[in-house]
Design a protein around this motif. Sequence first.
Motif, PDB file in Angstrom:
ATOM      1  N   GLY B   1       0.816  -1.197   0.000  1.00  0.00           N
ATOM      2  CA  GLY B   1       0.000   0.000   0.000  1.00  0.00           C
ATOM      3  C   GLY B   1       0.856   1.257   0.000  1.00  0.00           C
ATOM      4  N   GLU B   2       0.184   2.361   0.021  1.00  0.00           N
ATOM      5  CA  GLU B   2       0.881   3.648   0.004  1.00  0.00           C
ATOM      6  C   GLU B   2       1.646   3.855   1.288  1.00  0.00           C
ATOM      7  OE1 GLU B   2       0.856   7.376  -1.915  1.00  0.00           O
ATOM      8  OE2 GLU B   2       2.468   6.227  -0.997  1.00  0.00           O
ATOM      9  N   ASP B   3       2.777   4.508   1.166  1.00  0.00           N
ATOM     10  CA  ASP B   3       3.580   4.840   2.329  1.00  0.00           C
ATOM     11  C   ASP B   3       4.031   6.281   2.178  1.00  0.00           C
ATOM     12  OD1 ASP B   3       6.663   3.643   3.823  1.00  0.00           O
ATOM     13  OD2 ASP B   3       4.832   4.436   4.715  1.00  0.00           O
ATOM     14  N   VAL B   4       3.893   7.033   3.221  1.00  0.00           N
ATOM     15  CA  VAL B   4       4.323   8.424   3.224  1.00  0.00           C
ATOM     16  C   VAL B   4       5.251   8.622   4.399  1.00  0.00           C
ATOM     17  CG1 VAL B   4       3.559  10.815   3.481  1.00  0.00           C
ATOM     18  CG2 VAL B   4       2.175   9.210   2.152  1.00  0.00           C
ATOM     19  N   GLU B   5       6.386   9.228   4.140  1.00  0.00           N
ATOM     20  CA  GLU B   5       7.333   9.448   5.221  1.00  0.00           C
ATOM     21  C   GLU B   5       7.751  10.901   5.309  1.00  0.00           C
ATOM     22  OE1 GLU B   5       9.389   5.030   5.433  1.00  0.00           O
ATOM     23  OE2 GLU B   5      10.616   6.825   5.490  1.00  0.00           O
ATOM     24  N   GLN B   6       7.809  11.355   6.525  1.00  0.00           N
ATOM     25  CA  GLN B   6       8.281  12.712   6.797  1.00  0.00           C
ATOM     26  C   GLN B   6       9.143  12.663   8.045  1.00  0.00           C
ATOM     27  OE1 GLN B   6       3.796  14.279   6.346  1.00  0.00           O
ATOM     28  NE2 GLN B   6       5.193  15.907   6.931  1.00  0.00           N
ATOM     29  N   SER B   7      10.043  13.616   8.160  1.00  0.00           N
ATOM     30  CA  SER B   7      10.766  13.719   9.417  1.00  0.00           C
ATOM     31  C   SER B   7       9.794  14.235  10.478  1.00  0.00           C
ATOM     32  CB  SER B   7      11.971  14.638   9.276  1.00  0.00           C
ATOM     33  OG  SER B   7      11.573  15.858   8.714  1.00  0.00           O
ATOM     34  N   LEU B   8       9.986  13.823  11.699  1.00  0.00           N
ATOM     35  CA  LEU B   8       9.003  14.097  12.733  1.00  0.00           C
ATOM     36  C   LEU B   8       9.074  15.513  13.295  1.00  0.00           C
ATOM     37  CD1 LEU B   8       8.972  10.775  14.789  1.00  0.00           C
ATOM     38  CD2 LEU B   8       7.382  11.528  13.022  1.00  0.00           C
ATOM     39  N   PHE B   9      10.278  16.054  13.355  1.00  0.00           N
ATOM     40  CA  PHE B   9      10.438  17.351  14.014  1.00  0.00           C
ATOM     41  C   PHE B   9      11.292  18.283  13.168  1.00  0.00           C
ATOM     42  CE2 PHE B   9       8.582  16.019  17.927  1.00  0.00           C
ATOM     43  CZ  PHE B   9       8.935  14.695  18.084  1.00  0.00           C
ATOM     44  N   LEU B  10      10.981  19.567  13.286  1.00  0.00           N
ATOM     45  CA  LEU B  10      11.798  20.599  12.667  1.00  0.00           C
ATOM     46  C   LEU B  10      11.706  21.830  13.548  1.00  0.00           C
ATOM     47  CD1 LEU B  10      13.477  21.666  10.258  1.00  0.00           C
ATOM     48  CD2 LEU B  10      11.320  22.378   9.208  1.00  0.00           C
ATOM     49  N   SER B  11      12.846  22.382  13.855  1.00  0.00           N
ATOM     50  CA  SER B  11      12.873  23.576  14.699  1.00  0.00           C
ATOM     51  C   SER B  11      13.628  24.656  13.952  1.00  0.00           C
ATOM     52  CB  SER B  11      13.563  23.232  16.020  1.00  0.00           C
ATOM     53  OG  SER B  11      13.556  24.341  16.876  1.00  0.00           O
ATOM     54  N   VAL B  12      13.030  25.833  13.837  1.00  0.00           N
ATOM     55  CA  VAL B  12      13.681  26.938  13.132  1.00  0.00           C
ATOM     56  C   VAL B  12      13.509  28.218  13.935  1.00  0.00           C
ATOM     57  CG1 VAL B  12      13.292  25.905  10.858  1.00  0.00           C
ATOM     58  CG2 VAL B  12      11.671  27.587  11.743  1.00  0.00           C
ATOM     59  N   ARG B  13      14.357  29.180  13.639  1.00  0.00           N
ATOM     60  CA  ARG B  13      14.233  30.490  14.281  1.00  0.00           C
ATOM     61  C   ARG B  13      13.264  31.353  13.488  1.00  0.00           C
ATOM     62  NH1 ARG B  13      17.404  31.246  18.423  1.00  0.00           N
ATOM     63  NH2 ARG B  13      19.298  30.035  18.622  1.00  0.00           N
ATOM     64  N   GLU B  14      12.570  32.189  14.189  1.00  0.00           N
ATOM     65  CA  GLU B  14      11.634  33.104  13.551  1.00  0.00           C
ATOM     66  C   GLU B  14      12.370  33.927  12.491  1.00  0.00           C
ATOM     67  OE1 GLU B  14       9.836  35.837  16.292  1.00  0.00           O
ATOM     68  OE2 GLU B  14       8.009  36.000  15.097  1.00  0.00           O
ATOM     69  N   GLY B  15      11.757  34.020  11.320  1.00  0.00           N
ATOM     70  CA  GLY B  15      12.368  34.777  10.240  1.00  0.00           C
ATOM     71  C   GLY B  15      13.162  33.921   9.268  1.00  0.00           C
ATOM     72  N   ASP B  16      13.586  32.742   9.724  1.00  0.00           N
ATOM     73  CA  ASP B  16      14.301  31.828   8.831  1.00  0.00           C
ATOM     74  C   ASP B  16      13.305  31.095   7.941  1.00  0.00           C
ATOM     75  OD1 ASP B  16      16.956  30.741  11.126  1.00  0.00           O
ATOM     76  OD2 ASP B  16      16.624  32.605  10.004  1.00  0.00           O
ATOM     77  N   SER B  17      13.859  30.365   6.969  1.00  0.00           N
ATOM     78  CA  SER B  17      13.004  29.517   6.128  1.00  0.00           C
ATOM     79  C   SER B  17      12.919  28.128   6.732  1.00  0.00           C
ATOM     80  CB  SER B  17      13.588  29.415   4.717  1.00  0.00           C
ATOM     81  OG  SER B  17      13.520  30.652   4.064  1.00  0.00           O
ATOM     82  N   SER B  18      11.764  27.511   6.552  1.00  0.00           N
ATOM     83  CA  SER B  18      11.572  26.125   6.983  1.00  0.00           C
ATOM     84  C   SER B  18      11.397  25.277   5.738  1.00  0.00           C
ATOM     85  CB  SER B  18      10.296  25.987   7.819  1.00  0.00           C
ATOM     86  OG  SER B  18      10.246  26.931   8.839  1.00  0.00           O
ATOM     87  N   VAL B  19      11.983  24.109   5.746  1.00  0.00           N
ATOM     88  CA  VAL B  19      11.762  23.174   4.643  1.00  0.00           C
ATOM     89  C   VAL B  19      11.325  21.848   5.228  1.00  0.00           C
ATOM     90  CG1 VAL B  19      12.743  21.980   2.668  1.00  0.00           C
ATOM     91  CG2 VAL B  19      13.489  24.314   3.212  1.00  0.00           C
TER      92      VAL B  19
END
Lengths: 118, 107
Positions: B1-19
């Motif tokens: 079946g379908e599988d979707v994977e993402q990293s669980l956590f991301l921490s960034v500073r305000e004003g920075d870009s998040s990916v």
Amino acid sequence: GAVVSQHPSRVICKSGTSVKIECRSLDFQATTMFWYRQFPKQSLMLMATSNEGSKATYEQGVEKDKFLINHASLTLSTLTVTSAHPEDSSFYICSAIPQRGYDQETQYFGPGTRLLVL
Amino acid sequence: GEDVEQSLFLSVREGDSSVINCTYTDSSSTYLYWYKQEPGAGLQLLTYIFSNMDMKQDQRLTVLLNKKDKHLSLRIADTQTGDSAIYFCAPAASLVFGKGTRLSVIA
């Protein structure tokens, strides 16, 4: 892990009849459950937020008299599609947020109910 | 079946870009979606991309799609504290969600 079930998984009904869909959290209690619908190959659309012991909060454009939601216990929410019409044919999915025990910021999704109104 | 994977956590500073990155297995979807879940709230559709596009820009959001690698990413420019939430990607053809990526924005 946290399990959410839905019943029935599929239902076919005649136009004008009402259909009830159940959403149960099997191994946890959920103060909050959500109901979504999804048209074929389209995104999930949040219909309403169901809170145990209080009235559901409906999203804009969702008719509360048509989609009756009852969250009578911490493990059961029901969605009743009243006087169903063919345009109500869709995939209805519920999710639940655990009150305690499991990750309380994670929604656990049911497998969905496919409704076909003839 | 379908599988979707993402990293669980991301921490960034305000004003920075998040990916936020996502890989999936089902390549039959016409659309691929990004949803946002704020604390205690239901999923809301954030943006989507047509499967024949490589990139879509929507104000601070940029979606990149690499169909060959089945990789989808969401870039949030000038990340704000209000962007703190859990983000889910989902191919339209299947109702499969990964665990989502929890974005924390540090002021």
